[in-house]
Write an enzyme that holds these catalytic residues in place. Structure first.
Site, PDB file in Angstrom:
ATOM      1  N   HIS A 174      -0.820 -73.728  13.668  1.00  0.00           N
ATOM      2  CA  HIS A 174       0.217 -72.786  14.106  1.00  0.00           C
ATOM      3  C   HIS A 174       0.032 -72.414  15.578  1.00  0.00           C
ATOM      4  O   HIS A 174      -1.080 -72.512  16.112  1.00  0.00           O
ATOM      5  CB  HIS A 174       0.113 -71.481  13.299  1.00  0.00           C
ATOM      6  CG  HIS A 174       0.602 -71.573  11.890  1.00  0.00           C
ATOM      7  ND1 HIS A 174      -0.108 -71.072  10.817  1.00  0.00           N
ATOM      8  CD2 HIS A 174       1.755 -72.073  11.365  1.00  0.00           C
ATOM      9  CE1 HIS A 174       0.577 -71.276   9.700  1.00  0.00           C
ATOM     10  NE2 HIS A 174       1.698 -71.879  10.005  1.00  0.00           N
ATOM     11  N   CYS A 232      -3.166 -63.876  10.000  1.00  0.00           N
ATOM     12  CA  CYS A 232      -2.303 -64.363   8.910  1.00  0.00           C
ATOM     13  C   CYS A 232      -2.417 -63.547   7.638  1.00  0.00           C
ATOM     14  O   CYS A 232      -1.579 -63.683   6.759  1.00  0.00           O
ATOM     15  CB  CYS A 232      -2.554 -65.833   8.639  1.00  0.00           C
ATOM     16  SG  CYS A 232      -4.209 -66.199   8.155  1.00  0.00           S
TER      17      CYS A 232
END
Ligand code: CIR
Length: 261
Positions: free
Chosen positions: A160, A247
Site C-alpha cells: 500500500h 491499518c
C-alpha cells in the site's frame, strides 16, 4: 472528541491475504494480545474506542483502515482490492453511520484505505495492486465535493501507499525511498527509514501523539532526533499478516456521544 474504531483479531488471521510477505505461522492468540495493547495505546493517547467484535469469516478484518476513509466531513466506504475482504465493509459502515454521512466506492472501482494518505487538504492515493484508477476517480469525486485535492502516486514493490509513506505533521513525512519516488513529494520535509528497517515507514498519528512498532529502533531514533516520540507497541504477529500500525484503526474526530438516560 477523538474516536478510534478497532475490530478484534479474527481467529482465522493465519489465512490472511499476503502479497509481499512470505507466509509464516501466526499465533492468533498472541496477535489478539498485541491488538489489545495497541488499542490501549490509542486510549492512552486520548481516543474513545469504538470496538467491533472479531469476524471469524474474514481473516483480515482486524485491518479496518482498508475498508473506509474517514475525513472530517464524510466517510467513504471502499471496495477492497482483495475479493476476500469485501464482506468486511458492511459492519464498519454500520459503526460509522452515527458519525458521518457515508459514500461507497462501486465496481469496477477498487480502493484500499491503506492507499490513502491525508496531509492537510491533500489526499494522496497510491495506485497499487489493490487500488485502481476507477476507485481513485470515485474517491476524487466524493472528496472533491469537500475541497480536497486528490493526488495519485505510483506505489512500487509494496502493498500500500502507507507501507511507503505516512505523515508526521502537515509538512513532514516518514518515507521508505525504495518504495516511493521522493521527488513526487518535493514540497515536504522527509525523514527516511533506516535502511536496516525496510518496513518502518508506517507510523500512526493520533492527535498530537504517535503509535509506532517497537521493532524499528533505528528509525525510532531518527524520529526522536527530529522531535517525534511515539508510543511503542509490539505488533509482530500482525506484521506477519502484512499489517502495520495505521491499518488496525480508523481515527477520527467526532462529537461526544449524548449521555445515556
Ligand atoms: C491484506 O493483504 O489485505 C492484509 N493481509 C494486510 C492489510 C494491511 N493493511 C494496511 O496496511 N492498510
Amino acid at each position: 472528541m477523538l474516536y478510534a474504531l478497532v475490530r478484534d483479531v479474527s481467529p482465522a488471521l493465519g489465512s490472511c491475504e499476503l502479497s509481499f510477505v512470505e507466509r509464516s505461522p501466526i499465533d492468533a492468540l498472541l496477535a489478539q494480545e498485541q491488538h489489545r495493547a495497541y488499542a490501549a495505546a490509542l486510549a492512552s493517547l486520548g481516543c474513545q474506542l469504538v470496538e467491533l467484535p472479531a469476524e471469524e469469516a474474514y481473516p483480515d478484518s482486524v485491518f479496518v483502515e482498508d475498508v473506509a476513509i474517514v475525513t472530517d466531513e464524510v466517510a467513504v466506504l471502499t471496495r477492497p482490492g482483495a475479493e476476500s475482504r469485501r464482506g468486511e465493509v458492511a459492519t464498519v459502515a454500520a459503526a460509522l453511520a452515527p458519525y458521518r454521512p457515508l459514500r461507497q466506492i462501486e465496481a469496477p472501482g477498487t480502493l484500499d484505505g491503506g492507499d490513502v494518505l491525508r496531509v492537510g487538504r491533500t489526499i494522496f492515493v497510491g495506485r497499487s495492486g489493490r487500488s485502481n484508477i476507477a476507485g481513485i476517480e470515485q474517491l476524487r469525486t466524493f472528496l472533491g465535493d469537500y475541497g480536497y485535492v486528490v493526488r495519485t502516486l505510483p506505489v512500487l514493490d509494496c502493498l500500500h501507499l502507507k507501507s511507503a509513506v505516512t505523515a508526521l505533521s502537515g509538512d513532514t513525512l516518514l518515507i521508505q525511498p525504495q518504495w516511493i519516488d521522493r521527488n513526487l513529494l518535493a514540497e515536504y520535509k522527509v525523514i527516511e527509514v533506516d535502511a536496516r528497517e525496510p518496513h518502518a515507514a508506517n507510523i500512526l498519528r493520533v492527535g498530537s501523539g504517535f503509535v509506532y512498532p517497537a521493532c524499528f529502533p533505528h528509525t525510532a531514533e531518527r524520529l526522536a532526533h527530529a522531535g517525534f516520540t511515539p508510543t511503542l507497541v509490539e505488533v509482530g504477529e500482525l506484521q506477519k499478516a502484512e499489517g502495520a500500525v495505521t491499518c488496525c484503526s480508523l481515527v477520527f474526530e467526532g462529537a461526544p456521544a449524548p449521555p445515556l438516560n
